[in-house]
Design an enzyme around this catalytic site. Structure first.
Site, PDB file in Angstrom:
ATOM      1  NE  ARG A  16      -4.065  -1.291   2.148  1.00 50.45           N
ATOM      2  CZ  ARG A  16      -5.105  -1.568   1.386  1.00 50.45           C
ATOM      3  NH1 ARG A  16      -5.529  -0.716   0.485  1.00 50.45           N
ATOM      4  NH2 ARG A  16      -5.757  -2.701   1.530  1.00 50.45           N
ATOM      5  NE  ARG A  46      -9.034   7.212   1.629  1.00 50.37           N
ATOM      6  CZ  ARG A  46      -9.399   8.325   0.987  1.00 50.37           C
ATOM      7  NH1 ARG A  46      -8.790   9.474   1.224  1.00 50.37           N
ATOM      8  NH2 ARG A  46     -10.383   8.306   0.130  1.00 50.37           N
ATOM      9  NE  ARG A  72     -10.315   6.817  -4.171  1.00 51.45           N
ATOM     10  CZ  ARG A  72     -10.608   6.202  -3.016  1.00 51.45           C
ATOM     11  NH1 ARG A  72      -9.675   5.563  -2.349  1.00 51.45           N
ATOM     12  NH2 ARG A  72     -11.838   6.208  -2.554  1.00 51.45           N
ATOM     13  CG  ASP A  80      -9.676  -3.664  -3.921  1.00 52.40           C
ATOM     14  OD1 ASP A  80      -9.468  -2.886  -2.980  1.00 52.40           O
ATOM     15  OD2 ASP A  80     -10.276  -4.766  -3.781  1.00 52.40           O
ATOM     16  CE1 TYR A 129     -12.455  -7.895   2.347  1.00 55.46           C
ATOM     17  CE2 TYR A 129     -10.729  -9.360   1.570  1.00 55.46           C
ATOM     18  CZ  TYR A 129     -11.114  -8.252   2.297  1.00 55.46           C
ATOM     19  OH  TYR A 129     -10.189  -7.496   2.966  1.00 55.46           O
TER      20      TYR A 129
END
Lengths: 341, 341
Positions: free
Chosen positions: A23, A27, A36, A72, A148
């Site tokens: 990552r 962010r 984003r 992702d 998931y």
């Protein structure tokens, strides 16, 4: 080209230890947040120019030794037939979770065409990197994807996932087989598009006992690594909380094994043997600590890794959004400085 | 009295393997839900008659070999000065989390008087059990308590907890020292009130590296076990995700070490040596599986535990609320049946 990362994957000596962070495009970076602010995560993933742009952001800023394509892990689930949305601060939601044999049978065996945007992003990112550092492709592993798909999102106890495993082992194996086939093709396509290494993320597999891993997961992960053997690129096999699964993960495949901070690297080396490289394992929370503490911890990871080839410095999991950018900078520089040969 | 549990704690031979389950008094039982329909969890904890009643519910229903006093691990934090509420389905919320040196200094060193209701519940439960099975007391361990106190509730990454640890080690050690002192007194009071064994729950300590455990946690846990040495009751030391911490936990103390399903019991035995008993380690999710699967798993746990004294059958963590009562019944009976000597 800076080939430290690839050389370390092949267990060759390097001038210093290579470093990249899971990552590393995320962010915690202003540049990323700016993209984003205008685009959802799925838009970024599905627009090769944006995905490539974001992939390069950390490379422009830090002296990292590898880039990893921005994507992702859930992307392959969408063309297989699952409806996925990403809620801000909530994580992914799958609106039609997989619970029955019919649900599994309905999943489509995606061949790669539907995920062409990822291969295209790989191509663009390779071109933009222009040989500066190698580019890593990646995919989620069957268990983690299944968790998931079955839970409908992130999970704490994996009740539905383990429930399906224990109640309907035949359905479980069909699901994992499908996921393994899709993941194999997906990774092959990334490699053909220019990915110089690939990482399989089995992020949540550490919730399983070794017994369950061997029975319900290992054969499917093995299928993927067997399918990639002819590709001649390093294959990184990563999970968290895998302290009692290491040998079984190694058996399943991978030329590099990724571990988290719970497993001391000298122990990982000893248990995994000389035939694989190791990647890890700084606790991502350390990057929120004061500088002297980061220095102490980076030094400790390097010391535990030992002075032998075949080590790639990374975190034990992804960079946390609250991480100060200057700490990432400092950590990368420290790894290079403290590991000079 | 059925003393299988106490004998196993002392590593003596028993006619069959003793079994109890963490959270054996809980939402999965109709009797428990009936009490909770009228009383909040804190009301039950603070009303000795109710706490004792709930403690006995699983003993009335299943042939378990031990009772554990009904309480919540956060109870000691309230008289220390934290405002705690339990939101339905959300878990505990601490409204004034501990973040600074001043917050730590303000915490009161509770001596036991404020938690008298727990000791009283122990007394009533002992009386009501009337020698049928032994009664276990318990407390949360300093790290796990600190994680709630600092985060303000449950946590995923323990950002604030590890943050305090790394940024302010002196404050961290003051906090853990206070918690360790309070926990020691609290457990002593339970033992004096009649608890015949005590369990220290370090449920979340598995988020730490061995290095961090040794530096930030082990001395404080050691203080508790040292403080309890003269009490002459079995001391159970439990955590989850502790595969790389086992030896350090053992060093810290405890005559029984509790492990979760991630650590095979034969490995736990080998690593912990003959000087301690072992407790564990069925995955709680297995109790939601079909009967034949439960049977296979119970058998497998017993097999891994081996045919030697010093083993207590338990889950690797608490019973899940969705567990069918008849599966709990079946598991208890299976343990006794399959382990007959």
């Amino acid at each position: 080209m800076n080939d430290r990362f690839l050389r370390a994957c092949r267990r060759e000596w390097t001038d210093c230890v290579p470093v990249w962070f899971m990552r590393q495009a995320g962010r915690y970076m202003e540049e990323y947040r700016a993209v984003r602010a205008k685009h959802s995560i799925l838009e970024v993933c599905k627009t090769p120019e944006l995905a490539a742009q974001v992939t390069l952001q950390p490379i422009e800023r830090f002296p990292l030794d590898a880039a990893i394509i921005f994507a992702d892990i859930l992307l392959p689930l969408e063309p297989m037939g699952l409806r996925i949305t990403f809620e801000e601060g909530e994580g992914p939601v799958i609106h039609n979770p997989v619970r029955t044999r019919a649900d599994v049978d309905a999943l489509r065996l995606v061949e790669g065409e539907e995920l062409r945007f990822v291969a295209e992003a790989v191509r663009l990112a390779r071109r933009a990197l222009d040989g500066r550092v190698p580019l890593i492709g990646f995919a989620g592993a069957p268990f983690t994807l299944a968790s998931y798909a079955i839970e409908g999102g992130a999970s704490r106890h994996y009740l539905e996932t383990k429930g399906l495993m224990y109640r309907e082992p035949v359905v479980w194996h069909r699901l994992l087989d499908k996921l393994a086939r899709v993941v194999t093709e997906y990774l092959k396509n990334q490699i053909r598009a220019g990915a110089q290494a690939v990482q399989l993320f089995d992020s949540w597999v550490g919730c399983l006992s070794p017994e369950d891993y061997r029975e319900y997961v290992q054969p499917h992960v093995g299928l993927i690594f067997d399918g990639l053997k002819g590709e001649n690129v390093p294959l990184i096999h990563f999970g968290t909380g895998t302290a009692t699964l290491l040998e079984l993960m190694r058996e399943a495949g991978g030329t590099v094994i990724g571990v988290d901070w719970r497993v001391p690297l000298d122990e990982a080396r000893r248990r995994l043997g000389p035939g694989v490289a190791i990647q890890g394992n700084l606790d991502p929370v350390v990057l929120l600590a004061p500088r002297h503490e980061i220095e102490r911890r980076v030094e400790s990871v390097l010391k535990q890794a030992g002075d032998e080839p075949g080590f790639i410095f990374n975190l034990g999991h992804g960079i946390l959004p609250a991480t100060p950018v200057e700490n990432v900078q400092a950590a990368v520089e420290l790894v290079h400085k403290l590991s000079q040969r």
